[in-house]
Design a protein around this motif. Sequence first.
Motif, PDB file in Angstrom:
ATOM      1  N   ILE A 150       2.629   3.872  -0.155  1.00 29.56           N
ATOM      2  CA  ILE A 150       3.008   2.777  -1.056  1.00 29.56           C
ATOM      3  C   ILE A 150       4.346   3.040  -1.749  1.00 29.56           C
ATOM      4  CG2 ILE A 150       2.401   1.598  -3.208  1.00 29.56           C
ATOM      5  CD1 ILE A 150      -0.499   1.693  -2.393  1.00 29.56           C
ATOM      6  N   LYS A 151       4.514   4.245  -2.263  1.00 25.47           N
ATOM      7  CA  LYS A 151       5.754   4.579  -2.967  1.00 25.47           C
ATOM      8  C   LYS A 151       6.963   4.457  -2.049  1.00 25.47           C
ATOM      9  CE  LYS A 151       8.045   8.273  -5.560  1.00 25.47           C
ATOM     10  NZ  LYS A 151       7.931   9.668  -6.069  1.00 25.47           N
ATOM     11  N   LYS A 154       7.840   0.838  -1.300  1.00 26.27           N
ATOM     12  CA  LYS A 154       8.527   0.257  -2.457  1.00 26.27           C
ATOM     13  C   LYS A 154      10.000   0.652  -2.463  1.00 26.27           C
ATOM     14  CE  LYS A 154       4.629  -0.168  -5.692  1.00 26.27           C
ATOM     15  NZ  LYS A 154       4.028   0.335  -6.955  1.00 26.27           N
ATOM     16  N   ASN A 155      10.279   1.931  -2.183  1.00 25.48           N
ATOM     17  CA  ASN A 155      11.669   2.409  -2.152  1.00 25.48           C
ATOM     18  C   ASN A 155      12.466   1.700  -1.065  1.00 25.48           C
ATOM     19  OD1 ASN A 155      11.157   4.153  -4.254  1.00 25.48           O
ATOM     20  ND2 ASN A 155      10.880   5.957  -2.959  1.00 25.48           N
ATOM     21  N   ASN A 158      13.216  -1.936  -2.024  1.00 27.71           N
ATOM     22  CA  ASN A 158      14.294  -2.033  -3.009  1.00 27.71           C
ATOM     23  C   ASN A 158      15.657  -1.961  -2.340  1.00 27.71           C
ATOM     24  OD1 ASN A 158      12.664  -2.338  -5.277  1.00 27.71           O
ATOM     25  ND2 ASN A 158      12.480  -0.137  -5.626  1.00 27.71           N
ATOM     26  N   LYS A 161      16.008  -5.604  -0.281  1.00 25.03           N
ATOM     27  CA  LYS A 161      15.607  -6.812  -1.004  1.00 25.03           C
ATOM     28  C   LYS A 161      16.412  -8.018  -0.520  1.00 25.03           C
ATOM     29  CE  LYS A 161      14.956  -8.604  -5.704  1.00 25.03           C
ATOM     30  NZ  LYS A 161      15.118  -8.309  -7.158  1.00 25.03           N
ATOM     31  N   MET A 200       3.250  -6.540  -0.328  1.00 24.72           N
ATOM     32  CA  MET A 200       4.345  -6.049  -1.172  1.00 24.72           C
ATOM     33  C   MET A 200       5.689  -6.557  -0.644  1.00 24.72           C
ATOM     34  SD  MET A 200       3.068  -2.102  -1.602  1.00 24.72           S
ATOM     35  CE  MET A 200       4.753  -1.573  -1.878  1.00 24.72           C
ATOM     36  N   LYS A 204       9.545  -9.327  -1.622  1.00 27.15           N
ATOM     37  CA  LYS A 204      10.910  -8.800  -1.675  1.00 27.15           C
ATOM     38  C   LYS A 204      11.824  -9.343  -0.571  1.00 27.15           C
ATOM     39  CE  LYS A 204      10.527  -5.606  -5.044  1.00 27.15           C
ATOM     40  NZ  LYS A 204      11.456  -5.456  -6.186  1.00 27.15           N
TER      41      LYS A 204
END
Length: 211
Positions: A150-151, A154-155, A158, A161, A200, A204
């Motif tokens: 998950i982490k 997310k990175n 970002n 995006k 997630m 984005k």
Amino acid sequence: CVVFISGCNFRCPYCHNPEIIINRQKEVMSSGVFFDFISSRKKFIDAVVISGGEPTLAKELCEFCNIIKKKGFKVKLDTNGSRPDVIKNLIKDNLVDYIAMDIKTDPFCYTPHIAKGIDGNDIVESINIIMDSCMGYEFRTTCIKPFIDIKTVKNILNRIKGAELYVLQQFKKTKVLVPDFFCSQNRTVIKDELLEFKAMAEEKVKKCIIR
């Protein structure tokens, strides 16, 4: 039509093309024979996919793409994004029509299992060059532990995006570069985790699919 170029600067343990990664192979087909082949099948072929290995390592890549384009075919490039200068020149000279870039994990966590001595800034620069272009593109991540969680997702999100397309690829353990990597631990990302990553990503990027 797909062209595989041997040799790679990455050593992803889950690579499914190990036979063309470690050593640069001799030509299976000469460039002349290849160009004759695609020209003779122009009624059935409208594009050429250049994959690998890592195609941007090949000194002749730009010339190769140029000839393909002059013959009236579109070009798709598969790349690991480690050579942003090559990607920039290909786009600038209109030598590619679509780019699919693999993002293996967080760009600054490629060492030691993906590659040694790879500058994460090069990966980020390639992402930015591709996103700033006016061409079609996608980013792809093969979902396998411990590279993806998950982490990490997310990175990555970002970094990309607003991207047009993000593809989450399911790992299939068939033929791999480092079989021992899979002996001691379960590396599988299960379906529920993939769906969580997809949810997630949909917040984005413009589109996310599981392939």
